[in-house]
Each structure stands twice: as C-alpha cells, then as structure tokens.
Design a protein around this motif. Structure first.
Motif, PDB file in Angstrom:
ATOM      1  N   GLU A 130      51.034 -32.826  45.091  1.00 40.89           N
ATOM      2  CA  GLU A 130      51.185 -34.150  45.705  1.00 40.89           C
ATOM      3  C   GLU A 130      49.990 -35.058  45.414  1.00 40.89           C
ATOM      4  O   GLU A 130      49.897 -36.157  45.952  1.00 40.89           O
ATOM      5  N   LEU A 131      49.068 -34.591  44.576  1.00 41.75           N
ATOM      6  CA  LEU A 131      47.873 -35.339  44.205  1.00 41.75           C
ATOM      7  C   LEU A 131      47.044 -35.676  45.452  1.00 41.75           C
ATOM      8  O   LEU A 131      46.486 -36.769  45.586  1.00 41.75           O
ATOM      9  N   ALA A 132      46.972 -34.704  46.361  1.00 39.54           N
ATOM     10  CA  ALA A 132      46.318 -34.958  47.643  1.00 39.54           C
ATOM     11  C   ALA A 132      45.342 -33.850  48.031  1.00 39.54           C
ATOM     12  O   ALA A 132      44.965 -33.745  49.193  1.00 39.54           O
ATOM     13  N   HIS A 133      44.939 -33.001  47.104  1.00 36.12           N
ATOM     14  CA  HIS A 133      44.011 -31.925  47.425  1.00 36.12           C
ATOM     15  C   HIS A 133      42.606 -32.502  47.606  1.00 36.12           C
ATOM     16  O   HIS A 133      42.157 -33.326  46.798  1.00 36.12           O
TER      17      HIS A 133
ATOM     18  N   HIS B  61      39.840 -34.825  42.466  1.00 38.74           N
ATOM     19  CA  HIS B  61      39.526 -36.252  42.446  1.00 38.74           C
ATOM     20  C   HIS B  61      40.088 -36.892  41.177  1.00 38.74           C
ATOM     21  O   HIS B  61      40.034 -36.296  40.094  1.00 38.74           O
ATOM     22  N   TRP B  62      40.592 -38.099  41.327  1.00 38.29           N
ATOM     23  CA  TRP B  62      41.249 -38.798  40.220  1.00 38.29           C
ATOM     24  C   TRP B  62      40.455 -40.031  39.812  1.00 38.29           C
ATOM     25  O   TRP B  62      39.946 -40.774  40.656  1.00 38.29           O
TER      26      TRP B  62
ATOM     27  N   ALA C  59      32.033 -43.910  38.057  1.00 40.00           N
ATOM     28  CA  ALA C  59      31.197 -42.745  37.765  1.00 40.00           C
ATOM     29  C   ALA C  59      30.262 -42.442  38.928  1.00 40.00           C
ATOM     30  O   ALA C  59      30.031 -41.277  39.277  1.00 40.00           O
ATOM     31  N   ASP C  60      29.724 -43.493  39.560  1.00 35.97           N
ATOM     32  CA  ASP C  60      28.870 -43.289  40.736  1.00 35.97           C
ATOM     33  C   ASP C  60      29.640 -42.603  41.854  1.00 35.97           C
ATOM     34  O   ASP C  60      29.107 -41.725  42.543  1.00 35.97           O
ATOM     35  N   ARG C  61      30.892 -43.003  42.037  1.00 39.49           N
ATOM     36  CA  ARG C  61      31.715 -42.410  43.095  1.00 39.49           C
ATOM     37  C   ARG C  61      31.999 -40.935  42.801  1.00 39.49           C
ATOM     38  O   ARG C  61      32.022 -40.106  43.721  1.00 39.49           O
ATOM     39  N   VAL C  62      32.201 -40.607  41.534  1.00 46.20           N
ATOM     40  CA  VAL C  62      32.418 -39.206  41.160  1.00 46.20           C
ATOM     41  C   VAL C  62      31.184 -38.374  41.504  1.00 46.20           C
ATOM     42  O   VAL C  62      31.293 -37.271  42.069  1.00 46.20           O
ATOM     43  N   ILE C  63      30.005 -38.896  41.165  1.00 42.44           N
ATOM     44  CA  ILE C  63      28.762 -38.187  41.486  1.00 42.44           C
ATOM     45  C   ILE C  63      28.653 -37.960  42.988  1.00 42.44           C
ATOM     46  O   ILE C  63      28.287 -36.878  43.457  1.00 42.44           O
ATOM     47  N   GLU C  64      28.987 -38.976  43.753  1.00 45.27           N
ATOM     48  CA  GLU C  64      28.929 -38.879  45.216  1.00 45.27           C
ATOM     49  C   GLU C  64      29.878 -37.804  45.740  1.00 45.27           C
ATOM     50  O   GLU C  64      29.520 -36.995  46.595  1.00 45.27           O
ATOM     51  N   LYS C  65      31.094 -37.761  45.206  1.00 45.37           N
ATOM     52  CA  LYS C  65      32.082 -36.791  45.668  1.00 45.37           C
ATOM     53  C   LYS C  65      31.693 -35.365  45.302  1.00 45.37           C
ATOM     54  O   LYS C  65      31.837 -34.438  46.097  1.00 45.37           O
TER      55      LYS C  65
ATOM     56  N   LYS D 137      35.798 -27.705  42.335  1.00 49.48           N
ATOM     57  CA  LYS D 137      35.912 -29.142  42.553  1.00 49.48           C
ATOM     58  C   LYS D 137      36.315 -29.749  41.203  1.00 49.48           C
ATOM     59  O   LYS D 137      35.605 -29.591  40.210  1.00 49.48           O
ATOM     60  N   CYS D 138      37.455 -30.387  41.163  1.00 53.57           N
ATOM     61  CA  CYS D 138      38.034 -30.844  39.896  1.00 53.57           C
ATOM     62  C   CYS D 138      38.115 -32.366  39.846  1.00 53.57           C
ATOM     63  O   CYS D 138      38.443 -33.013  40.849  1.00 53.57           O
ATOM     64  N   VAL D 139      37.841 -32.904  38.683  1.00 48.95           N
ATOM     65  CA  VAL D 139      37.989 -34.328  38.428  1.00 48.95           C
ATOM     66  C   VAL D 139      38.894 -34.499  37.213  1.00 48.95           C
ATOM     67  O   VAL D 139      38.606 -33.945  36.144  1.00 48.95           O
ATOM     68  N   ILE D 140      39.983 -35.218  37.383  1.00 49.03           N
ATOM     69  CA  ILE D 140      40.855 -35.550  36.251  1.00 49.03           C
ATOM     70  C   ILE D 140      40.644 -37.023  35.924  1.00 49.03           C
ATOM     71  O   ILE D 140      40.855 -37.896  36.768  1.00 49.03           O
ATOM     72  N   ILE D 141      40.183 -37.282  34.716  1.00 52.12           N
ATOM     73  CA  ILE D 141      39.957 -38.652  34.253  1.00 52.12           C
ATOM     74  C   ILE D 141      41.042 -38.983  33.231  1.00 52.12           C
ATOM     75  O   ILE D 141      41.046 -38.449  32.123  1.00 52.12           O
ATOM     76  N   TRP D 142      41.953 -39.821  33.642  1.00 51.03           N
ATOM     77  CA  TRP D 142      43.063 -40.220  32.758  1.00 51.03           C
ATOM     78  C   TRP D 142      42.658 -41.481  31.988  1.00 51.03           C
ATOM     79  O   TRP D 142      42.187 -42.452  32.566  1.00 51.03           O
ATOM     80  N   LEU D 143      42.830 -41.427  30.689  1.00 51.82           N
ATOM     81  CA  LEU D 143      42.478 -42.512  29.766  1.00 51.82           C
ATOM     82  C   LEU D 143      40.974 -42.828  29.804  1.00 51.82           C
ATOM     83  O   LEU D 143      40.557 -43.965  30.063  1.00 51.82           O
ATOM     84  N   PRO D 144      40.134 -41.832  29.545  1.00 51.88           N
ATOM     85  CA  PRO D 144      38.684 -42.074  29.543  1.00 51.88           C
ATOM     86  C   PRO D 144      38.263 -43.082  28.481  1.00 51.88           C
ATOM     87  O   PRO D 144      37.156 -43.634  28.566  1.00 51.88           O
ATOM     88  N   GLU D 145      39.117 -43.340  27.500  1.00 47.05           N
ATOM     89  CA  GLU D 145      38.783 -44.317  26.468  1.00 47.05           C
ATOM     90  C   GLU D 145      38.702 -45.739  27.026  1.00 47.05           C
ATOM     91  O   GLU D 145      38.243 -46.655  26.331  1.00 47.05           O
TER      92      GLU D 145
END
Length: 382
Positions: free
Chosen positions: A72-75, A79-80, A139-145, A156-164
């Motif tokens: 459900e993309l809610a874990h 992090h997205w 990116a700052d928010r990812v570091i914080e999380k 702890k997982c981060v999926i970055i869609w379309l990093p380009e």
C-alpha cells in the motif's frame, strides 16, 4: 506487491530472490528500464520480499503486516522520492514528494505500478511550462528520515523514481549519502534515462537491468486481455516491442492523442524539410515550442522511433518493423530519404535538442535550430 504480480521477467525475479537469500544485498541499486517493462513494481516487490518475515517459494507472503503496508506504499521504513512540482507555487516554497504521496499511491494502485512519467506529470497537472523535478531539499529530507531509528528493526528503504530528474545540488547530496550509507539502509533508484545520472552515482550503484518483455509473454497477456485470434495476438505482441504499456494501448483500442499529435508534427517537419520550405519551418518550430516540456520531449523521442523505422524500411528490413496504420504508410513513402548517410546525424540533432530542453533552453530557439538542422539533412538517397 509480490513478484507474482509482475508480468514476465521470470529470470530476473529469480536472480533477485537468489541474491537476497545469499545475503548479496547492495546498499545502492539502480533498476533501469522503460516503464512498461515493470522496473518500478519490481523494485517494490524486491523491498517487500526483503522485509517479509514469512517469505516462501521465491516470493513474499503478501499477508503479514510488513507486506500489506509495503504493497500500500505505507510502510514506515519505506520512503519515496519522485519528481514533483505544482502550479501557483510561491517564491521560496518547498515542494516535496511527501505532499503528493496520496496521488502517487492512487496512480500506483490503479495501474499496478505500470505507468509512465508523462502519466504522473499529467496527474500533477503541471501545465505547459513546469516540469517535475527532485530538489536538494528532497535529499535533505531523506537524510533526516534515515537518521531516525527503524520502526520495525528491518531495512530502511528509499525508492527514488526517475533520479534523472534531480538537479545538480540534489545529485551531489545523494552522492554523499551513497558514499556513507547508514547500516541496514537500502537505496533503489528506478531510472528510464540512467545516462543522465552523474557518473559518480552510477559507479556507486549496482545496476539491475530490466529487459523488455518477451514476445511470448506479451502474447499471453494479450490473450488474457481478450484477443482470441492467434495471429492478431502475435502481431500486437510484436508491435508492443516488449512494453506492457504499449500492449495495453494496442489491445484496448486506446487512441494515444499525444502519439497522434507527435506523428502529425513529425510528418509536417519531414515534408517541409524535403520540400525546402524554410519559412514554414519557423512556424513549425513555434508550434512545437508551445507544447509542454514533457510533450516536447515525447515529440523528440517519437521522432527517433519513426526515423529508425524509416531507416529499417530503407534497408529492406520491413519484416522486423514495428509500425502499423498511418505510421507505416508514411514511413514507407518517406524511407528513401533516410539512409546510412544521415540517420546518425539526425539522431544526434534530436539528442542535442533533448539535452538543451533538459537544461531549460528556450524552446523556440531549440526547435528553430533543430528544424533547420534537420532540413539540411533530408535528401532523397535512392
């Protein structure tokens, strides 16, 4: 999202399962492939399998709390990050992925993870001038999380869609995270244009190349979607060129308005070029400049496809052409103008135009130069 929900890709799914079972889990992985190949849902299924405590038979259980939350993309430990923007943004206002996560969840659920960047940007209603981007604040928010303790003690997982779509500052901050990762943290980058990423980012990620789907897989999918005639199924599967989204349009009889408009603009450009209508080419450039950024990019990408197919027809390789209908009719007549002498320079002009648009070049200037450059290279070759 379980592996069984992914269309095809059996060999790749088995490889991902084996790598987890063997403990070979790279902290940064780059899933590369077109949207219709399933790169994004594959990345999510990988995360779900990794964190499932009851996995069996090469798949996650799909029933435990972890599986349900991830699907459900809610874990709380998933992090997205994805490109966002919005109209009416105030000066200095920060726009982050979390603000648009409900819309992203809805689109993901509706399409089971199979959707294109353009569909996402349409959902955001960005208009003609805005484009989706990933900023340094993201990116700052990812570091914080990631600095916070894991909720359930797993990865702890981060999926970055379309990093380009990251700007330079965001790319450099992400690079810093990849160089010094947290323990039991996992970054999955899902890209359609890995060539646009920093070389230093590419060197710090393990690539997971997601290939185009086999014709046999798409044939079976076409049958599941109600195409009863075997010959029709085979033709549709071949025309889809390994892309499930393309198959959906072909089997559903959907009229892709954008593709039709791109084809019309491509035809107009080529006709004006081989008839030396240089003043009219300026009008064509102005029309192309009025499109949104995503539409401009789609026009150029479709132009590459149609030039390639015209070249194949010129070379006598029509049996492996992926054209049909009015596209096939035009390219068959246009093919004498495309050959060894000009195909590579024409593609290079398109790549240059794409790069300039990606750098926020003035679209009127970009398309004026592009149209005039193309006109110089269109000549009857045989």
């Amino acid at each position: 999202m379980q592996f069984k929900d992914i269309v095809g890709q059996e060999e790749l799914k088995a490889h991902l399962v084996r790598s987890i079972e063997a403990g070979r889990i790279s902290h940064a992985q780059l899933f590369t492939g077109a949207a219709g190949t399933g790169a994004l849902p594959l990345a999510l299924a990988y995360v779900q399998y990794l964190n499932c405590p009851n996995r069996h038979d090469g798949d996650s259980c799909g029933e435990c709390p972890s599986c349900r939350q991830i699907s459900e993309l809610a874990h709380p430990d998933l992090h997205w990050v994805f490109p966002v923007n919005k109209q009416g943004k105030k000066s200095g206002e920060v726009v982050l992925s979390d603000e648009f996560l409900p819309q992203f969840r809805q689109l993901f659920a509706e399409r089971r993870g199979y959707f294109s960047p353009r569909e996402w940007f349409d959902a955001l209603d960005l208009g003609k001038t805005l484009k989706g981007i990933i900023t340094a604040k993201e990116a700052d928010r990812v570091i914080e999380k990631l600095s916070l303790k894991s909720f359930v003690g797993a990865y702890k997982c981060v999926i970055i869609w379309l990093p380009e779509t990251m700007n330079e500052e965001a790319s450099n901050k992400l690079l810093k995270i990849l160089e010094e990762p947290w323990e039991k943290s996992l970054f999955l980058l899902v890209s359609e244009r890995a060539d646009r990423l920093l070389q230093t980012i590419l060197s710090r990620t393990q690539e997971v190349a997601v290939p185009r789907l086999l014709v046999e897989v798409l044939e079976a999918e076409a049958q599941r979607r109600g195409i009863a005639d075997p010959t029709e199924r085979r033709n549709i599967a071949r025309l889809a060129a390994g892309d499930l989204l393309e198959l959906q349009q072909l089997t559903g009889g959907e009229e892709d308005v954008q593709r039709k408009e791109n084809f019309s603009l491509f035809c107009a450009l080529m006709r004006l070029s081989y008839n030396d209508k240089h003043l009219e080419l300026l009008n064509w450039a102005e029309e192309a400049a009025q499109l949104s950024r995503e539409q401009q990019r789609a026009l150029l990408i479709d132009s590459v496809r149609l030039l390639r197919e015209s070249y194949m027809l010129h070379a006598g390789l029509g049996s492996i052409s992926y054209l049909w209908g009015e596209e096939a009719d035009f390219c068959r007549k246009f093919s004498p103008f495309i050959g060894n002498q000009n195909i590579e320079p024409l593609v290079a002009e398109i790549e240059e135009a794409l790069a300039q648009l990606g750098q926020n070049g003035n679209p009127t200037i970009v398309f004026t130069h592009f149209a005039l450059a193309v006109s110089k290279r269109i000549n009857r070759l045989s």
